[in-house]
Write a protein that holds these residues in place. Sequence first.
Motif, PDB file in Angstrom:
ATOM      1  N   SER A 136       0.843  -1.236   0.023  1.00 44.86           N
ATOM      2  CA  SER A 136      -0.012  -0.180  -0.103  1.00 44.86           C
ATOM      3  C   SER A 136       0.949   1.205  -0.178  1.00 44.86           C
ATOM      4  O   SER A 136       1.982   1.055   0.412  1.00 44.86           O
ATOM      5  N   THR A 137       0.275   2.519  -0.572  1.00 47.11           N
ATOM      6  CA  THR A 137       0.920   3.651  -0.411  1.00 47.11           C
ATOM      7  C   THR A 137       0.450   4.679   0.417  1.00 47.11           C
ATOM      8  O   THR A 137       0.665   5.595   0.443  1.00 47.11           O
ATOM      9  N   ASP A 138      -0.696   4.198   1.315  1.00 45.94           N
ATOM     10  CA  ASP A 138      -1.211   4.945   2.100  1.00 45.94           C
ATOM     11  C   ASP A 138      -0.701   4.805   3.471  1.00 45.94           C
ATOM     12  O   ASP A 138       0.464   4.340   3.727  1.00 45.94           O
ATOM     13  N   ASP A 139      -1.214   5.095   4.675  1.00 44.29           N
ATOM     14  CA  ASP A 139      -0.748   4.873   6.089  1.00 44.29           C
ATOM     15  C   ASP A 139      -1.230   3.560   6.629  1.00 44.29           C
ATOM     16  O   ASP A 139      -1.336   3.572   7.769  1.00 44.29           O
ATOM     17  N   THR A 140      -1.625   2.563   5.898  1.00 45.87           N
ATOM     18  CA  THR A 140      -2.218   1.077   6.399  1.00 45.87           C
ATOM     19  C   THR A 140      -1.213   0.762   7.540  1.00 45.87           C
ATOM     20  O   THR A 140      -1.596   0.400   8.407  1.00 45.87           O
ATOM     21  N   LYS A 141       0.185   0.578   7.123  1.00 47.09           N
ATOM     22  CA  LYS A 141       1.061   0.049   8.006  1.00 47.09           C
ATOM     23  C   LYS A 141       0.981   0.806   9.635  1.00 47.09           C
ATOM     24  O   LYS A 141       0.909   0.188  10.656  1.00 47.09           O
ATOM     25  N   LYS A 142       1.209   2.139   9.337  1.00 46.41           N
ATOM     26  CA  LYS A 142       1.184   2.792  10.687  1.00 46.41           C
ATOM     27  C   LYS A 142      -0.262   2.701  11.571  1.00 46.41           C
ATOM     28  O   LYS A 142      -0.078   2.605  12.578  1.00 46.41           O
ATOM     29  N   ILE A 143      -1.433   2.929  10.683  1.00 43.25           N
ATOM     30  CA  ILE A 143      -2.616   2.722  11.473  1.00 43.25           C
ATOM     31  C   ILE A 143      -2.607   1.556  12.033  1.00 43.25           C
ATOM     32  O   ILE A 143      -3.183   1.299  13.020  1.00 43.25           O
ATOM     33  N   ALA A 144      -2.201   0.217  11.320  1.00 44.24           N
ATOM     34  CA  ALA A 144      -2.607  -0.900  11.823  1.00 44.24           C
ATOM     35  C   ALA A 144      -1.791  -1.204  13.091  1.00 44.24           C
ATOM     36  O   ALA A 144      -2.220  -1.841  14.067  1.00 44.24           O
ATOM     37  N   ILE A 145      -0.390  -0.695  13.036  1.00 42.83           N
ATOM     38  CA  ILE A 145       0.453  -0.953  14.171  1.00 42.83           C
ATOM     39  C   ILE A 145      -0.187  -0.152  15.322  1.00 42.83           C
ATOM     40  O   ILE A 145      -0.347  -0.456  16.503  1.00 42.83           O
ATOM     41  N   ASP A 146      -0.689   1.240  15.086  1.00 44.31           N
ATOM     42  CA  ASP A 146      -1.298   2.036  16.087  1.00 44.31           C
ATOM     43  C   ASP A 146      -2.510   1.201  16.614  1.00 44.31           C
ATOM     44  O   ASP A 146      -2.717   1.681  18.041  1.00 44.31           O
ATOM     45  N   HIS A 147      -3.198   0.707  16.076  1.00 51.27           N
ATOM     46  CA  HIS A 147      -4.467  -0.077  16.921  1.00 51.27           C
ATOM     47  C   HIS A 147      -4.075  -1.505  17.043  1.00 51.27           C
ATOM     48  O   HIS A 147      -4.945  -2.353  17.568  1.00 51.27           O
ATOM     49  N   GLY A 148      -2.816  -1.917  17.472  1.00 49.82           N
ATOM     50  CA  GLY A 148      -2.394  -3.079  17.887  1.00 49.82           C
ATOM     51  C   GLY A 148      -2.125  -4.233  17.125  1.00 49.82           C
ATOM     52  O   GLY A 148      -2.022  -5.501  17.658  1.00 49.82           O
ATOM     53  N   ALA A 149      -2.000  -4.212  15.729  1.00 52.93           N
ATOM     54  CA  ALA A 149      -2.002  -5.137  15.055  1.00 52.93           C
ATOM     55  C   ALA A 149      -0.393  -5.573  14.732  1.00 52.93           C
ATOM     56  O   ALA A 149       0.441  -4.598  14.770  1.00 52.93           O
ATOM     57  N   ILE A 150      -0.304  -6.680  14.476  1.00 55.19           N
ATOM     58  CA  ILE A 150       1.339  -6.933  13.853  1.00 55.19           C
ATOM     59  C   ILE A 150       1.099  -6.834  12.255  1.00 55.19           C
ATOM     60  O   ILE A 150       0.153  -7.232  11.621  1.00 55.19           O
ATOM     61  N   VAL A 151       2.013  -6.325  11.782  1.00 50.24           N
ATOM     62  CA  VAL A 151       2.210  -6.076  10.114  1.00 50.24           C
ATOM     63  C   VAL A 151       3.376  -6.538   9.649  1.00 50.24           C
ATOM     64  O   VAL A 151       4.348  -6.397   9.779  1.00 50.24           O
ATOM     65  N   ILE A 152       3.060  -7.352   8.393  1.00 45.96           N
ATOM     66  CA  ILE A 152       3.840  -8.107   7.600  1.00 45.96           C
ATOM     67  C   ILE A 152       3.729  -7.071   6.257  1.00 45.96           C
ATOM     68  O   ILE A 152       2.606  -6.907   5.877  1.00 45.96           O
ATOM     69  N   GLU A 153       4.790  -6.723   5.834  1.00 47.69           N
ATOM     70  CA  GLU A 153       4.952  -5.673   4.720  1.00 47.69           C
ATOM     71  C   GLU A 153       5.574  -6.280   3.734  1.00 47.69           C
ATOM     72  O   GLU A 153       6.583  -6.921   3.527  1.00 47.69           O
ATOM     73  N   HIS A 154       4.797  -6.091   2.386  1.00 46.68           N
ATOM     74  CA  HIS A 154       5.105  -6.322   1.166  1.00 46.68           C
ATOM     75  C   HIS A 154       5.636  -4.932   0.347  1.00 46.68           C
ATOM     76  O   HIS A 154       4.830  -4.071   0.531  1.00 46.68           O
TER      77      HIS A 154
END
Length: 180
Positions: free
Chosen positions: A24-42
Amino acid sequence: YAIGNLIDKIKKDIEMVVVCDDGSTDDTKKIAIDHGAIVIEHRKKLGKGEALKTLFNYTKRSDADIMVTIDGVGQFLPEEIPNLIKPIIDDKADVVIGYRFDDVDQMPTYRKIGNKVLDKVTNLATDLPFRDSQGGFRAYSRKAFEKIRFSTSGFGIDAEILVNAANSGLRIVEENISVM
C-alpha cells in the motif's frame, strides 16, 4: 481509515491480529500498528495470493489454533467471527467458508455472476457443493493451515485453497455471514 476500525472490532474476539500490507502507498502500516496489529509488509503489491501465503506462513510459525482471514476493505462484519469459528471449536470442520449470498443486494450483478462461474469450476474440481468459493472471510483450524498448499498469486487463490483442502481430506463447511 477503515483498517483501524476493523482491527479494533476484530480484537474483541481474536487474541492476535496480523495484517499483510500488500504494497500500500497510504498509512495502512502505521494505522494497523497504532491499533495493535502485527504488520507484515510487502514492499510492492504482489496480489491477494501472495498476501495469503505470507499470512499462512506466519500463522504456521505461531502458536495459533485457528486462523481467520478477513479482507481489509470492510465488507465483512468482524462481529461474526465467533459464528465463523464455532464449527472448528466444535470439531465439526477444518475450514469454514463465510457464505455471503443469502441477503446480498449490494454486490454488482457482474461480480455475482463471476463468483458463480468460479463456484461451478471449483465444484467440478472438488466434487463438493460450495455455494461461495470466492469469499475472503474464512476460518482454518491448525490442521488446515498446516496442510493447505497453494501457488496462485491472484484472485484464483480462494478456489485453489478449497481444492487443496478438499484433496487433503479436510472437512469444509459454510456458515452464513452478512455483507456490508
